[in-house]
Design a protein around this motif. Sequence first.
Motif, mmCIF file in Angstrom:
data_model
loop_
_atom_site.group_PDB
_atom_site.id
_atom_site.type_symbol
_atom_site.label_atom_id
_atom_site.label_comp_id
_atom_site.label_asym_id
_atom_site.label_seq_id
_atom_site.Cartn_x
_atom_site.Cartn_y
_atom_site.Cartn_z
ATOM 1 N N LYS A 1 -23.921 91.951 56.760
ATOM 2 C CA LYS A 1 -25.254 92.775 56.159
ATOM 3 C C LYS A 1 -25.043 92.496 54.704
ATOM 4 O O LYS A 1 -24.034 92.502 54.211
ATOM 5 C CB LYS A 1 -25.169 94.080 56.586
ATOM 6 C CG LYS A 1 -25.011 94.384 58.080
ATOM 7 C CD LYS A 1 -26.332 94.607 58.693
ATOM 8 C CE LYS A 1 -25.935 95.044 60.292
ATOM 9 N NZ LYS A 1 -27.399 95.358 60.784
ATOM 10 N N ASN A 2 -26.593 92.312 54.250
ATOM 11 C CA ASN A 2 -26.600 92.099 52.763
ATOM 12 C C ASN A 2 -26.686 93.526 52.179
ATOM 13 O O ASN A 2 -27.714 94.266 52.316
ATOM 14 C CB ASN A 2 -27.685 91.411 52.214
ATOM 15 C CG ASN A 2 -27.510 89.926 52.196
ATOM 16 O OD1 ASN A 2 -27.074 89.545 51.219
ATOM 17 N ND2 ASN A 2 -27.652 89.401 53.525
ATOM 18 N N GLU A 3 -25.715 94.003 51.565
ATOM 19 C CA GLU A 3 -25.849 95.322 51.013
ATOM 20 C C GLU A 3 -25.369 95.263 49.476
ATOM 21 O O GLU A 3 -24.610 94.368 49.248
ATOM 22 C CB GLU A 3 -25.094 96.485 51.836
ATOM 23 C CG GLU A 3 -25.502 96.695 53.146
ATOM 24 C CD GLU A 3 -26.780 97.515 53.014
ATOM 25 O OE1 GLU A 3 -27.377 97.783 52.038
ATOM 26 O OE2 GLU A 3 -27.310 97.594 54.050
ATOM 27 N N VAL A 4 -25.775 96.342 48.624
ATOM 28 C CA VAL A 4 -25.344 96.178 47.312
ATOM 29 C C VAL A 4 -23.675 97.097 47.432
ATOM 30 O O VAL A 4 -23.397 97.699 48.404
ATOM 31 C CB VAL A 4 -26.267 97.258 46.450
ATOM 32 C CG1 VAL A 4 -26.002 97.377 44.922
ATOM 33 C CG2 VAL A 4 -27.683 96.833 46.812
ATOM 34 N N THR B 1 -20.409 99.186 52.345
ATOM 35 C CA THR B 1 -21.155 98.962 51.107
ATOM 36 C C THR B 1 -22.617 99.500 51.473
ATOM 37 O O THR B 1 -23.050 100.107 52.192
ATOM 38 C CB THR B 1 -21.186 97.615 50.935
ATOM 39 O OG1 THR B 1 -21.444 96.863 52.058
ATOM 40 C CG2 THR B 1 -20.310 96.889 50.220
ATOM 41 N N ARG C 1 -21.097 91.754 44.235
ATOM 42 C CA ARG C 1 -21.372 91.487 45.622
ATOM 43 C C ARG C 1 -21.919 89.883 45.428
ATOM 44 O O ARG C 1 -22.160 89.246 46.423
ATOM 45 C CB ARG C 1 -22.434 92.194 45.774
ATOM 46 C CG ARG C 1 -22.647 92.255 47.424
ATOM 47 C CD ARG C 1 -21.750 92.874 48.106
ATOM 48 N NE ARG C 1 -22.284 93.181 49.458
ATOM 49 C CZ ARG C 1 -21.516 92.990 50.735
ATOM 50 N NH1 ARG C 1 -20.293 92.349 50.674
ATOM 51 N NH2 ARG C 1 -22.037 93.078 51.791
ATOM 52 N N TYR C 2 -22.420 89.200 44.274
ATOM 53 C CA TYR C 2 -23.226 88.309 44.167
ATOM 54 C C TYR C 2 -22.507 87.265 43.350
ATOM 55 O O TYR C 2 -21.549 87.401 42.700
ATOM 56 C CB TYR C 2 -24.403 88.586 43.581
ATOM 57 C CG TYR C 2 -25.225 89.799 44.194
ATOM 58 C CD1 TYR C 2 -25.790 89.521 45.435
ATOM 59 C CD2 TYR C 2 -25.042 91.021 43.363
ATOM 60 C CE1 TYR C 2 -26.453 90.832 45.984
ATOM 61 C CE2 TYR C 2 -25.626 92.076 44.084
ATOM 62 C CZ TYR C 2 -26.408 91.987 45.466
ATOM 63 O OH TYR C 2 -26.874 93.041 45.861
ATOM 64 N N ARG D 1 -31.642 98.036 44.968
ATOM 65 C CA ARG D 1 -31.629 98.637 46.212
ATOM 66 C C ARG D 1 -32.960 98.544 46.851
ATOM 67 O O ARG D 1 -33.054 99.147 48.098
ATOM 68 C CB ARG D 1 -31.133 100.027 46.389
ATOM 69 C CG ARG D 1 -29.698 100.141 46.188
ATOM 70 C CD ARG D 1 -29.123 101.510 45.721
ATOM 71 N NE ARG D 1 -28.178 101.508 45.053
ATOM 72 C CZ ARG D 1 -26.699 101.482 45.508
ATOM 73 N NH1 ARG D 1 -26.489 101.470 46.860
ATOM 74 N NH2 ARG D 1 -25.676 101.447 44.693
ATOM 75 N N ARG E 1 -35.040 91.815 48.477
ATOM 76 C CA ARG E 1 -33.752 91.842 48.522
ATOM 77 C C ARG E 1 -32.973 90.712 47.876
ATOM 78 O O ARG E 1 -33.473 89.468 47.813
ATOM 79 C CB ARG E 1 -33.119 91.960 50.058
ATOM 80 C CG ARG E 1 -33.533 93.189 50.462
ATOM 81 C CD ARG E 1 -33.236 93.049 52.079
ATOM 82 N NE ARG E 1 -31.810 93.325 52.464
ATOM 83 C CZ ARG E 1 -31.477 93.966 53.490
ATOM 84 N NH1 ARG E 1 -32.462 94.412 54.323
ATOM 85 N NH2 ARG E 1 -30.204 94.124 53.924
ATOM 86 N N ASN F 1 -21.889 86.843 52.614
ATOM 87 C CA ASN F 1 -20.857 87.904 52.839
ATOM 88 C C ASN F 1 -19.430 87.673 53.169
ATOM 89 O O ASN F 1 -19.458 86.690 54.193
ATOM 90 C CB ASN F 1 -21.631 88.803 53.646
ATOM 91 C CG ASN F 1 -22.694 89.264 52.774
ATOM 92 O OD1 ASN F 1 -22.744 90.228 51.998
ATOM 93 N ND2 ASN F 1 -23.940 89.096 53.623
ATOM 94 N N GLN G 1 -13.834 98.969 52.237
ATOM 95 C CA GLN G 1 -12.872 99.419 50.905
ATOM 96 C C GLN G 1 -12.256 100.639 51.440
ATOM 97 O O GLN G 1 -12.499 101.437 51.934
ATOM 98 C CB GLN G 1 -13.677 99.585 49.969
ATOM 99 C CG GLN G 1 -14.922 100.588 50.056
ATOM 100 C CD GLN G 1 -15.892 100.720 48.739
ATOM 101 O OE1 GLN G 1 -15.488 101.378 47.838
ATOM 102 N NE2 GLN G 1 -17.047 100.177 48.798
ATOM 103 N N ILE H 1 -17.917 99.539 44.010
ATOM 104 C CA ILE H 1 -16.952 98.856 44.749
ATOM 105 C C ILE H 1 -17.514 98.149 45.978
ATOM 106 O O ILE H 1 -18.246 98.662 46.710
ATOM 107 C CB ILE H 1 -15.691 99.899 44.955
ATOM 108 C CG1 ILE H 1 -15.282 100.316 43.665
ATOM 109 C CG2 ILE H 1 -14.691 99.357 45.628
ATOM 110 C CD1 ILE H 1 -13.996 101.659 43.830
ATOM 111 N N ASP I 1 -16.654 95.605 49.863
ATOM 112 C CA ASP I 1 -15.743 95.495 50.653
ATOM 113 C C ASP I 1 -14.463 94.565 50.414
ATOM 114 O O ASP I 1 -14.508 93.769 49.640
ATOM 115 C CB ASP I 1 -16.287 94.570 51.832
ATOM 116 C CG ASP I 1 -17.352 95.310 52.757
ATOM 117 O OD1 ASP I 1 -17.548 96.700 52.620
ATOM 118 O OD2 ASP I 1 -18.330 94.501 53.469
#
Lengths: 381, 390
Positions: A279-282, A299, B45-46, B278, B283, B288, B294, B307, B309
């Motif tokens: 899933k795409n989450e922040v 997340t 995350r990116y 968010r 989005r 991923n 975590q 923080i 995963d």
Amino acid sequence: MKANKISAIITNENEPAGLALLTASRPLPALFFDCKYRLMDFALSSVVNANIRTLLMILNERKIKSVFDHLGGSREWGLDSIGSYQYVNFYQDILRKKAEGKKYLANTIEFLQKSKSTYTVIMGSQMLCNIDLKAAVRIHKQRPEKMSVVFKREVQDKIANEDQILEFGADNRIIEHGRFSDVANKTDLYNLCMDIFIVDTEWLIEALYEGQENDAPASLIEFLVEQMTKIPTNGYEYTGYSSNIFDVKSYYQANMELLEPENFNELLFSSQKVITRTKNEVATYFSPESDVQSSHLATGSVIEGKLRRSFVSRRTSIKKDSDVEGAIIMANGSIGEGATVKYAILDKNVVISPGVKVIGTPDRPLIIPKDSCIVDDIYGG
Amino acid sequence: MVTDSDHPLFMKNEMLAMILAGGKGTRLGKLTQNVAKPAVPFGGRYRIIDFAISNCVNSGIKNIGVVTQYQPLILNNHIGNGASWGLDRLDAGITILQPYSNNEGSKWFEGTAHAIYQNIDYIDSMDPEYILVLSGDHIYKMDYDEMLEQHKQNNAELTVAVIDVPMEEAPRFGIMNTDDNDRIIEFEEKPENPKSNHASMGIYIFNWKRLREVLVNSANKDVEMLDFGKNVIPFYIKSGDRVFAHTYNGYWRDVGTIDSLWSANMEFLDNESGLTIRDKNWRIYSKNPVAPPQFITEKAQVKDSMIVDGCYVSGDIEHSILSSNVQIKEGAKVKDSIIMPGVIVGKNAKINNAIIGEDAIIGNDAIIDGQTEIAVVGNAEVVGVDIDEG
């Protein structure tokens, strides 16, 4: 036929009644586990980690949507590529056909024939583990028996009355089996049948043909359990971390046990990755006022309160001055300012209003059903 | 009546996006030693390029070419078949464009416009009406479809996205001087005495037919047409082509230096970026990793941090970002820092005001202090030797 090809069947036939409160809105394989998994991820990952790409799922038709939502095109598990073959059947359909006197095992037989596999692995849904099926099949291959069953030496607390307990004779062969509730001799450790079987596909096809003519059980797991003493069956001991999830307490404990780093590492950080839907989450944000220890988090959440020994799934908001301990919070939860949540399982989309207390006990955690909004204190246990 | 041309497979590609991702990012030093700048991790995350790709997808663009040159391995792996952005559909796609050689020699790029010229074959095969040229190294959310609408309304040959910067900073940018109708009448590269503060964001929409003609003719006549800012825009203005500015008002950061990368991450953490990360309606997607949740252990203290995963945290984290699969051992202290994926921070190590590159190992008791200047530990660099297992 490719030599030594393996196919797999994952089943969810009879769901344990003790989990009814948690499985009301989803079948067992779709039950949340450790913040970001569903139970089915474990069996599925074991299968794909062994490079098995021919899979039949015998599912429960009840509330099936959540299973398909999670699986999608099963891209994450690599089962959407050319050379993979996935097939779904419904347990209730097998039962109906049996009641109507039809050839109720025909679909399963057809799958096995089309799979062109030499060996087939069959797994139930209630035992959570990260098993190396390649190794298990390798051992099976070396043995003369046509069937191997995976078992674990387990303590009483982790066994349900309905579970099968195995007794071995010489040569590691099963000589007896029966329900745990019927076991007369009490001991410290029991040989718990993990509902994981490795069989010669050819034998299984024949046995199912014959069984179909002779009123054999519609449940594949029950069918194989019956076979354990009819044909020579080898036992394969699983020694890794596992959890037997059969009621609310065992589900709660299985989560809590993962706060022990050894268990967590063994189940989730081994060389065999457990794959789940991405899933795409922040990133999860911890505010300056937050106070988090001994917890797992997915997340997409925002944490401003106090968190101890808890599990927080995606997109959950925990407001400041809240006190959360021993809680399992499924996705999209919301804990209001100053609220207290102790020893509770919050299903998806639960809202706890500011200042409200929801308190259970470690032995009997409170269950708050999906989509509820709690505005008054609840004490349970 | 449904005709063949209504079928998605036969529909003309209205706008093709070309993301320029070949830059080395020299000013990011050790962080881009083995990875192209657009593949540098951001916000836990990116990777930086996720913003441009996600903006494309959210703007309804279905075909994207990513022009790579410098160290493309991690970038290629990140983009894959585009499934992370939903680009693996029947009528969509993302194509990595690596320099190649043919009878005329090898096709290495010597500038932004040259990178497009070298990929004419690819663009022709997509047959777009317009091409959108993007940098792969900016952090922002932008609707390119709005820009395209304006481009069409203006009947423009070229539209340049501009952002108004403080006047005193204008000398660092390419400045567009416009008339009352937003038509660009003059372009000045890093002017000493700027006449306006409309800075080019390096985002262009071209009518492909015209741009193709300009690039091919210049090449045939040996006219230098390597760079959009330096050559192409001035040529368009001189030729009397309709060139317009599209003003963008949102958050936009060029993260080309250590300082700007660090502060953009901190703005992201402090929620001051205005990125509304968010917001479900726009989005930002990314590839991923397969990673467990975590784990914040009983020894950990986490304040004002982000923080993701796969992190295992036993130390103190304050005002920092931990990317995926980071391990922080007992007694370690991390403050005002960005920890990139796969980093291990040993027991009692101290990290302050720093960026720790991917898969770096910070040994027990090591000290990384960037009090005077942001400290940087390179990708896979090992600082100190002792590390306790477990």
